[in-house]
Motif scaffolding. Structure first.
Motif, PDB file in Angstrom:
ATOM      1  N   GLN A   8      11.611  10.431 -24.550  1.00 27.09           N
ATOM      2  CA  GLN A   8      10.610  11.969 -24.648  1.00 27.09           C
ATOM      3  C   GLN A   8       9.842  11.133 -23.751  1.00 27.09           C
ATOM      4  O   GLN A   8       9.495  12.218 -23.050  1.00 27.09           O
ATOM      5  N   ALA A   9       8.928  10.615 -24.104  1.00 24.45           N
ATOM      6  CA  ALA A   9       7.765  10.396 -23.113  1.00 24.45           C
ATOM      7  C   ALA A   9       8.059   9.885 -21.706  1.00 24.45           C
ATOM      8  O   ALA A   9       6.971  10.731 -21.032  1.00 24.45           O
ATOM      9  N   VAL A  10       8.773   9.686 -21.268  1.00 25.95           N
ATOM     10  CA  VAL A  10       9.903   9.604 -20.164  1.00 25.95           C
ATOM     11  C   VAL A  10      10.223  11.319 -19.654  1.00 25.95           C
ATOM     12  O   VAL A  10       9.574  11.405 -18.291  1.00 25.95           O
ATOM     13  N   ALA A  11      10.462  11.943 -19.890  1.00 27.76           N
ATOM     14  CA  ALA A  11      11.177  12.929 -19.621  1.00 27.76           C
ATOM     15  C   ALA A  11      10.177  13.527 -19.685  1.00 27.76           C
ATOM     16  O   ALA A  11       9.827  14.576 -18.323  1.00 27.76           O
ATOM     17  N   GLU A  12       8.455  14.231 -20.391  1.00 28.13           N
ATOM     18  CA  GLU A  12       7.328  14.612 -20.540  1.00 28.13           C
ATOM     19  C   GLU A  12       6.690  14.069 -19.028  1.00 28.13           C
ATOM     20  O   GLU A  12       6.037  15.057 -18.248  1.00 28.13           O
ATOM     21  N   GLN A  13       6.978  12.337 -18.675  1.00 25.80           N
ATOM     22  CA  GLN A  13       6.263  12.377 -17.730  1.00 25.80           C
ATOM     23  C   GLN A  13       6.568  12.795 -16.373  1.00 25.80           C
ATOM     24  O   GLN A  13       5.789  13.387 -15.413  1.00 25.80           O
ATOM     25  N   ARG A  14       7.987  12.819 -16.642  1.00 22.37           N
ATOM     26  CA  ARG A  14       9.082  12.904 -15.322  1.00 22.37           C
ATOM     27  C   ARG A  14       9.220  14.704 -15.065  1.00 22.37           C
ATOM     28  O   ARG A  14       8.001  15.171 -14.024  1.00 22.37           O
ATOM     29  N   LEU A  15       8.220  15.296 -15.345  1.00 23.20           N
ATOM     30  CA  LEU A  15       7.750  17.351 -15.684  1.00 23.20           C
ATOM     31  C   LEU A  15       6.750  17.200 -14.983  1.00 23.20           C
ATOM     32  O   LEU A  15       7.026  17.902 -14.482  1.00 23.20           O
ATOM     33  N   ALA A  16       6.004  16.324 -15.964  1.00 20.44           N
ATOM     34  CA  ALA A  16       4.299  16.663 -15.826  1.00 20.44           C
ATOM     35  C   ALA A  16       4.267  16.472 -14.682  1.00 20.44           C
ATOM     36  O   ALA A  16       3.375  17.271 -13.689  1.00 20.44           O
ATOM     37  N   ARG A  17       4.340  15.183 -13.622  1.00 20.64           N
ATOM     38  CA  ARG A  17       3.902  15.427 -12.708  1.00 20.64           C
ATOM     39  C   ARG A  17       4.275  14.791 -11.620  1.00 20.64           C
ATOM     40  O   ARG A  17       4.699  15.309 -10.636  1.00 20.64           O
ATOM     41  N   TYR A  18       6.031  15.411 -11.980  1.00 18.62           N
ATOM     42  CA  TYR A  18       7.117  15.463 -10.593  1.00 18.62           C
ATOM     43  C   TYR A  18       7.865  17.479 -10.880  1.00 18.62           C
ATOM     44  O   TYR A  18       8.548  17.705 -10.398  1.00 18.62           O
ATOM     45  N   GLY A  19       7.578  18.026 -11.627  1.00 14.14           N
ATOM     46  CA  GLY A  19       8.234  18.629 -12.308  1.00 14.14           C
ATOM     47  C   GLY A  19      10.089  18.645 -12.325  1.00 14.14           C
ATOM     48  O   GLY A  19      10.078  20.085 -11.791  1.00 14.14           O
ATOM     49  N   GLN A  20      10.428  17.488 -12.719  1.00 18.24           N
ATOM     50  CA  GLN A  20      11.892  17.033 -12.657  1.00 18.24           C
ATOM     51  C   GLN A  20      12.465  17.205 -13.623  1.00 18.24           C
ATOM     52  O   GLN A  20      11.156  16.296 -14.825  1.00 18.24           O
ATOM     53  N   ALA A  21      13.083  18.167 -14.579  1.00 23.96           N
ATOM     54  CA  ALA A  21      13.085  17.688 -16.026  1.00 23.96           C
ATOM     55  C   ALA A  21      14.730  17.156 -16.286  1.00 23.96           C
ATOM     56  O   ALA A  21      15.604  17.399 -15.437  1.00 23.96           O
ATOM     57  N   TYR A  22      14.555  16.489 -17.031  1.00 26.67           N
ATOM     58  CA  TYR A  22      15.463  15.308 -17.394  1.00 26.67           C
ATOM     59  C   TYR A  22      15.509  15.543 -19.095  1.00 26.67           C
ATOM     60  O   TYR A  22      14.647  16.060 -19.957  1.00 26.67           O
ATOM     61  N   ASP A  23      16.886  15.903 -19.853  1.00 23.17           N
ATOM     62  CA  ASP A  23      17.173  15.950 -21.236  1.00 23.17           C
ATOM     63  C   ASP A  23      17.290  14.541 -21.394  1.00 23.17           C
ATOM     64  O   ASP A  23      17.594  13.419 -20.917  1.00 23.17           O
ATOM     65  N   PRO A  24      16.077  13.970 -22.629  1.00 20.43           N
ATOM     66  CA  PRO A  24      15.695  12.954 -23.081  1.00 20.43           C
ATOM     67  C   PRO A  24      17.209  12.351 -23.900  1.00 20.43           C
ATOM     68  O   PRO A  24      16.967  10.783 -23.911  1.00 20.43           O
ATOM     69  N   ASP A  25      17.684  13.125 -24.405  1.00 21.37           N
ATOM     70  CA  ASP A  25      19.161  12.409 -25.014  1.00 21.37           C
ATOM     71  C   ASP A  25      19.941  12.362 -24.333  1.00 21.37           C
ATOM     72  O   ASP A  25      21.002  11.235 -24.673  1.00 21.37           O
ATOM     73  N   THR A  26      20.561  12.686 -23.145  1.00 24.12           N
ATOM     74  CA  THR A  26      21.557  12.238 -21.828  1.00 24.12           C
ATOM     75  C   THR A  26      21.212  12.151 -20.991  1.00 24.12           C
ATOM     76  O   THR A  26      21.651  11.664 -19.844  1.00 24.12           O
ATOM     77  N   GLU A  27      20.271  12.371 -20.306  1.00 19.76           N
ATOM     78  CA  GLU A  27      19.599  11.499 -19.489  1.00 19.76           C
ATOM     79  C   GLU A  27      18.568  11.144 -19.051  1.00 19.76           C
ATOM     80  O   GLU A  27      18.314  10.533 -17.939  1.00 19.76           O
ATOM     81  N   VAL A  28      18.154  10.241 -20.352  1.00 17.79           N
ATOM     82  CA  VAL A  28      17.108   8.978 -19.735  1.00 17.79           C
ATOM     83  C   VAL A  28      17.826   7.428 -20.822  1.00 17.79           C
ATOM     84  O   VAL A  28      18.944   8.061 -21.831  1.00 17.79           O
ATOM     85  N   LEU A  29      18.072   6.643 -20.078  1.00 17.92           N
ATOM     86  CA  LEU A  29      18.277   5.159 -20.351  1.00 17.92           C
ATOM     87  C   LEU A  29      17.288   3.971 -20.729  1.00 17.92           C
ATOM     88  O   LEU A  29      16.765   4.076 -18.884  1.00 17.92           O
ATOM     89  N   VAL A  30      17.203   3.268 -21.449  1.00 18.72           N
ATOM     90  CA  VAL A  30      15.891   2.457 -21.425  1.00 18.72           C
ATOM     91  C   VAL A  30      16.715   1.265 -20.734  1.00 18.72           C
ATOM     92  O   VAL A  30      17.704   1.145 -21.329  1.00 18.72           O
TER      93      VAL A  30
END
Ligand SMILES: *Cc1c(COP(=O)(O)O)cnc(C)c1O
Length: 387
Positions: A71-93
């Motif tokens: 969730q923190a990564v998705a929030e960061q990509r959106l806030a900093r770059y305006g890029q939306a990613y779904d934290p459940d399906t589009e982010v992998l640690v």
């Protein structure tokens, strides 16, 4: 005994970092070779890791990563770059950016496929591509008006029917180049035109200087759906030993990369994931302070190296200065790097090892400036006296 190592990994025996760090220890030289900071990251991030360990967060986290970090990564990509990613399906640690890059290359290339990378490249790229049985195809960055850049015609010419991936590292280690919008547009056009996947190594996304701005390649036309964007906590929060990274990409890419990743490491260590999430949410002001401090260290080391006789290409980001040894009367950076501990008590890295053909990088060495000012000053004094 016959060398038990598989053919394709021969030539990747000892990394230059191990060799040069051993030389530093053996000679007592100041180590400006390997790029790790000599000061700790933000106290809040360290505390959060301790809390996670003490609070029982010590068992296998979910394979895709702890929800807090995704969730923190998705929030960061959106806030900093305006890029939306779904934290459940589009982010992998992942276990650092290194595992992210390796899993992506292993998941997305067949043996014989080609991966284009801008050389000099980070040392894991060539080894990872070799491990996959693929072929790395270099596009050389050359100095032009004080910074290293590429010729878009060379990039176009490097594409063949076997090309699958363009691997883009910006801010770039070791050249310090932050790709401009124009440069990224050229990369994007080639990727879209030939249906290529971009894998972006953005581990220095926060560490840019002066008016250089990091732009994510995924934000360019046609790129969101074909970019595997990689970053990591190591450089951003000065915790390079934590090996906690992440990927943002469309769901089919995450599924593919995760299929490989789960059998390499299954999951990354849980406590660092919670601490990295805390960092992204609460410690970006600290990171801004780090950025400013590194910019001053860049100036300090660059001026010192110039006064010692090197030609310096002032980096726009990262931890590193790429320096040209030829004004000192040397033709080979590797020879100088191996002699430097005895000559001046300083260790650097010969950058030619990051080129597909070392001849193209013969004249360059890399110095790290992510060190305390006293360490930089002492190294400069030694270089001025010893060269
Ligand atoms: C340090 C570095 C990495 C490795 O990141 P980890 O998160 O430690 O795996 C990857 N790419 C570049 C360009 C680096 O400088």
């Amino acid at each position: 005994m016959r060398d038990p190592l598989v053919e394709r990994m021969r030539g990747f025996g000892t990394t230059i970092f191990a060799e040069m760090s051993a030389l530093a220890v053996a000679t007592g030289a100041i180590n400006l070779g390997q790029g790790f900071p000599d000061e700790d990251g933000p106290a809040g991030v360290l505390e959060r890791a301790v809390e996670a360990v003490r609070g029982g967060g010590n068992q296998y986290p979910p394979g895709i990563g702890v929800p807090e970090l995704r969730q923190a990564v998705a929030e960061q990509r959106l806030a900093r770059y305006g890029q939306a990613y779904d934290p459940d399906t589009e982010v992998l640690v992942t276990v650092g950016a290194t595992e992210a890059i390796a899993s992506a290359v292993l998941a997305l290339t067949e043996p014989g496929d080609e991966v284009i990378a801008f050389e000099p490249f980070y040392d894991s790229y060539a080894a990872t591509v070799a491990l996959a049985g693929a072929r790395i195809v270099p596009v050389t960055l050359r100095p032009e008006a004080g910074r290293f850049t590429f010729d878009p015609a060379e990039l176009r010419a490097a594409v063949t029917p076997r090309t699958r991936i363009v691997l883009v590292n910006s801010p770039h280690n070791p050249c310090g180049t932050v790709f401009t919008g124009e440069e990224l547009r050229a990369v994007a056009e080639v990727c879209v035109e030939h249906g290529l996947t971009a894998v972006t190594d953005e581990v220095y996304e926060y560490l840019t200087f002066d008016d250089a701005v990091h732009l994510p390649l995924a934000a360019f036309p046609g790129m969101r759906e074909r970019t595997v964007a990689i970053s990591s906590a190591g450089k951003t929060f000065s915790v390079t030993g934590w090996k906690t990274g992440w990927i943002c990409a469309p769901e089919p890419y995450i599924r593919a990369v995760r299929t490989v990743k789960q059998f390499l490491t299954y999951v990354g260590a849980a406590p660092w994931q919670l601490a990295a999430a805390h960092g992204l949410r609460h410690e970006l002001a600290w990171v801004e302070g780090l950025r400013g401090a590194l910019q001053a260290k860049r100036d300090r080391l660059s001026a010192g190296l110039e006064s010692a006789g090197f030609t310096v290409h002032r980096p726009q980001g990262t931890y590193f200065v790429q320096a040209d040894v030829s004004p000192l009367g040397h033709r080979d950076g590797a020879e100088l790097a191996r002699a430097l501990p005895a000559l001046a008590g300083v260790v650097c890295i010969p950058t030619q090892v990051f080129y597909a053909d070392p001849a193209r990088g013969r004249r360059y060495v890399r110095f790290a400036f992510c060190k305390r000012d006293e360490v930089i000053d002492e190294a400069v004094e030694r270089l001025r006296g010893g060269l």
